[in-house]
Design a protein around this motif. Sequence first.
Motif, PDB file in Angstrom:
ATOM      1  N   SER A 282       0.834  -1.201   0.000  1.00  0.00           N
ATOM      2  CA  SER A 282       0.000   0.000   0.000  1.00  0.00           C
ATOM      3  C   SER A 282       0.869   1.251   0.000  1.00  0.00           C
ATOM      4  N   ASP A 283       0.257   2.370  -0.366  1.00  0.00           N
ATOM      5  CA  ASP A 283       1.004   3.634  -0.419  1.00  0.00           C
ATOM      6  C   ASP A 283       0.701   4.538   0.775  1.00  0.00           C
ATOM      7  N   ARG A 284       0.075   4.009   1.817  1.00  0.00           N
ATOM      8  CA  ARG A 284      -0.252   4.826   2.988  1.00  0.00           C
ATOM      9  C   ARG A 284       1.010   5.200   3.759  1.00  0.00           C
ATOM     10  N   THR A 285       1.092   6.450   4.141  1.00  0.00           N
ATOM     11  CA  THR A 285       2.212   6.926   4.952  1.00  0.00           C
ATOM     12  C   THR A 285       1.759   7.497   6.289  1.00  0.00           C
ATOM     13  N   ASP A 286       0.466   7.674   6.474  1.00  0.00           N
ATOM     14  CA  ASP A 286      -0.071   8.212   7.723  1.00  0.00           C
ATOM     15  C   ASP A 286      -0.342   7.055   8.686  1.00  0.00           C
TER      16      ASP A 286
ATOM     17  N   ALA B  17      -3.871   6.155   9.584  1.00  0.00           N
ATOM     18  CA  ALA B  17      -4.701   5.524   8.551  1.00  0.00           C
ATOM     19  C   ALA B  17      -4.254   4.098   8.256  1.00  0.00           C
ATOM     20  N   ALA B  18      -3.266   3.616   9.014  1.00  0.00           N
ATOM     21  CA  ALA B  18      -2.658   2.322   8.740  1.00  0.00           C
ATOM     22  C   ALA B  18      -3.247   1.220   9.614  1.00  0.00           C
TER      23      ALA B  18
ATOM     24  N   GLU C  12      -0.721  -2.593   6.353  1.00  0.00           N
ATOM     25  CA  GLU C  12       0.442  -1.720   6.168  1.00  0.00           C
ATOM     26  C   GLU C  12       1.681  -2.285   6.841  1.00  0.00           C
TER      27      GLU C  12
ATOM     28  N   ASN D  73       5.007  -1.504   4.507  1.00  0.00           N
ATOM     29  CA  ASN D  73       4.963  -0.940   3.158  1.00  0.00           C
ATOM     30  C   ASN D  73       6.073   0.071   2.917  1.00  0.00           C
TER      31      ASN D  73
END
Length: 267
Positions: free
Chosen positions: A148-152, A155-156, A205, A251
Amino acid sequence: MTDQTSDRDRAAVAALAAAEGAAVAADSFRTDLTVEEKDGKTDVVTQVDRDAQETVIETIRTEFPDDPIVGEEEDALKEVPATGPAWIVDPIDGTNNYVNESRAFGTAVAAVVDGEPVGAATDCPALSDTYRVGPDGAYRNDESLSVSDRTDPEAATVCPTFWWDFDQRDQYAAATRAVVERFGDMRRYGCAQLELAMVAAGALEGTMTNLRANPWDTVAGVQLVREAGGVVTDLEGDRWRHDSTGLVASNGGIHDELLAAAREIDD
């Protein structure tokens, strides 16, 4: 180092062996099983585990008769050789799920050379999902995988993985607390190879533990995560190996936060 043709051959055999072992497990899933305890009430084994491992080994031996095999059950090797080719087998990862009729289990097979994976597969028959990785990349059911591209972190979704025994419940509690205080949500599936595959697929994540994990629970999934663009380290933040202490797989976008969470477990 092996050449690309040899790597592809080993990756293909890993996928075939995982499929053959998973078929044995699937045939007896949700049937009347005799369950034995190994090292505790939640560390269980069945004859199906042994039969699936035997099938995996027979499949490997057909193509690579002289390679050493590391496996969870019976008299297979328990340590990965430092040099040369070898195979790492978990006939049913998630046996506790399997005997309780939960679909979260799979057969994992990894081919390594000098301790480094060159091909692997985790076949989860009750989920109809097959994960494989080799020189051509990482796939689930022949669709390319990407983390996934989540960095927060808020939100993970993160999974504390492996089993903290009853004399380590303070660590289990610390791992859970570290996750829920830092990240948006938590999952736990009881099948480490599936959890790592889900990181590779972007369904999680990250996953982490402070424990030293068995190679049959990890190597295939770690290679999936890496080939899908993720990061896997030990507790020091160094590149994870099969003999590392701690495992932190993510990720990449939340890795520093996940590493900090894993380090809190022993504090």
